[in-house]
Design an enzyme around this catalytic site. Structure first.
Site, PDB file in Angstrom:
ATOM      1  CG  HIS A   1     -13.062   2.359 -25.739  1.00  0.00           C
ATOM      2  ND1 HIS A   1     -12.079   2.011 -26.633  1.00  0.00           N
ATOM      3  CD2 HIS A   1     -13.736   1.219 -25.456  1.00  0.00           C
ATOM      4  CE1 HIS A   1     -12.162   0.714 -26.888  1.00  0.00           C
ATOM      5  NE2 HIS A   1     -13.155   0.206 -26.192  1.00  0.00           N
TER       6      HIS A   1
ATOM      7  CD  GLN B   1     -16.591  -6.730 -22.787  1.00  0.00           C
ATOM      8  OE1 GLN B   1     -17.778  -7.038 -22.625  1.00  0.00           O
ATOM      9  NE2 GLN B   1     -15.723  -6.654 -21.797  1.00  0.00           N
TER      10      GLN B   1
ATOM     11  CG  HIS C   1     -12.179  -1.895 -21.908  1.00  0.00           C
ATOM     12  ND1 HIS C   1     -12.477  -3.244 -21.920  1.00  0.00           N
ATOM     13  CD2 HIS C   1     -12.407  -1.454 -23.169  1.00  0.00           C
ATOM     14  CE1 HIS C   1     -12.854  -3.597 -23.140  1.00  0.00           C
ATOM     15  NE2 HIS C   1     -12.831  -2.527 -23.917  1.00  0.00           N
TER      16      HIS C   1
HETATM   17  P1  AMP Z   1     -13.298  -3.431 -26.921  1.00  0.00           P
HETATM   18  O1  AMP Z   1     -13.672  -3.730 -28.339  1.00  0.00           O
HETATM   19  O2  AMP Z   1     -14.196  -2.387 -26.292  1.00  0.00           O
HETATM   20  O3  AMP Z   1     -13.159  -4.683 -26.079  1.00  0.00           O
HETATM   21  O4  AMP Z   1     -11.904  -2.699 -26.999  1.00  0.00           O
HETATM   22  C1  AMP Z   1     -10.682  -3.289 -26.723  1.00  0.00           C
HETATM   23  C2  AMP Z   1      -9.648  -2.244 -27.055  1.00  0.00           C
HETATM   24  O5  AMP Z   1      -8.411  -2.681 -26.509  1.00  0.00           O
HETATM   25  C3  AMP Z   1      -9.434  -2.013 -28.547  1.00  0.00           C
HETATM   26  O6  AMP Z   1      -9.677  -0.650 -28.870  1.00  0.00           O
HETATM   27  C4  AMP Z   1      -7.953  -2.395 -28.762  1.00  0.00           C
HETATM   28  O7  AMP Z   1      -7.299  -1.549 -29.683  1.00  0.00           O
HETATM   29  C5  AMP Z   1      -7.391  -2.237 -27.361  1.00  0.00           C
HETATM   30  N1  AMP Z   1      -6.217  -3.057 -27.081  1.00  0.00           N
HETATM   31  C6  AMP Z   1      -6.077  -4.395 -27.292  1.00  0.00           C
HETATM   32  N2  AMP Z   1      -4.853  -4.805 -26.904  1.00  0.00           N
HETATM   33  C7  AMP Z   1      -4.222  -3.703 -26.429  1.00  0.00           C
HETATM   34  C8  AMP Z   1      -2.920  -3.480 -25.879  1.00  0.00           C
HETATM   35  N3  AMP Z   1      -2.025  -4.467 -25.741  1.00  0.00           N
HETATM   36  N4  AMP Z   1      -2.598  -2.224 -25.505  1.00  0.00           N
HETATM   37  C9  AMP Z   1      -3.483  -1.213 -25.653  1.00  0.00           C
HETATM   38  N5  AMP Z   1      -4.724  -1.368 -26.145  1.00  0.00           N
HETATM   39  C10 AMP Z   1      -5.089  -2.589 -26.539  1.00  0.00           C
END
Ligand code: AMP
Ligand code: ZN
Length: 122
Positions: free
Chosen positions: A111, A103, A109
């Site tokens: 995915h 994370q 969130h």
């Molecule tokens: P995680 O590693 O599960 O915390 O995933 C966070 C996700 O948020 C990653 O896949 C990023 O590409 C995505 N992310 C980060 N900043 C943004 C943003 N401003 N808009 C859309 N997605 C984002």
């Protein structure tokens, strides 16, 4: 113990508030969905609660309805976003939790990832 409803330093709270732009997929009273900025696959969006809950590790019985809502919503949004029907099509739901869980953004969130392979990851 009550979590803050919004964290002023949280990027997803800012997206939900419209302070950072996003490509919105869906919104209702409780949740917000938007395209991942670095998609792994033809369909890749994030479904988040509007309340700032840091991760799945902070959920309890009081989040049952919210989590159920998100789980039931995800397949509908996946189909709307172009995922083909089960079983040939389908999608993946991933909820990274904590550092060992991969994370990076500490606002809960899901995915939702799908579309024809190959994908960048997985
Ligand atoms: P995680 O590693 O599960 O915390 O995933 C966070 C996700 O948020 C990653 O896949 C990023 O590409 C995505 N992310 C980060 N900043 C943004 C943003 N401003 N808009 C859309 N997605 C984002
Ligand atoms: Zn947040």
């Amino acid at each position: 113990m009550t979590e803050p409803q919004h964290d002023p330093n949280c990027i997803f709270c800012k997206i939900i508030a419209g302070q950072i732009p996003s490509k919105k997929v869906y919104e209702d009273e409780h949740v917000f969905a938007f395209h991942d900025i670095h998609p792994w696959a033809p369909v890749h969006f994030l479904l988040v609660p509007k309340l700032h809950i840091p991760s799945m590790a902070q959920t309890g019985p009081e989040q049952q309805a919210l989590l159920g809502h998100m789980m039931v919503l995800a397949p509908k949004l996946a189909q709307e976003q172009g995922c083909e029907p089960y079983p040939e099509g389908g999608f993946r739901i991933v909820v990274n939790t904590g550092t060992h869980g991969g994370q990076e953004v500490h606002h809960l969130h899901m995915h939702v990832i799908g579309g024809p392979r190959p994908w960048l990851k997985g």
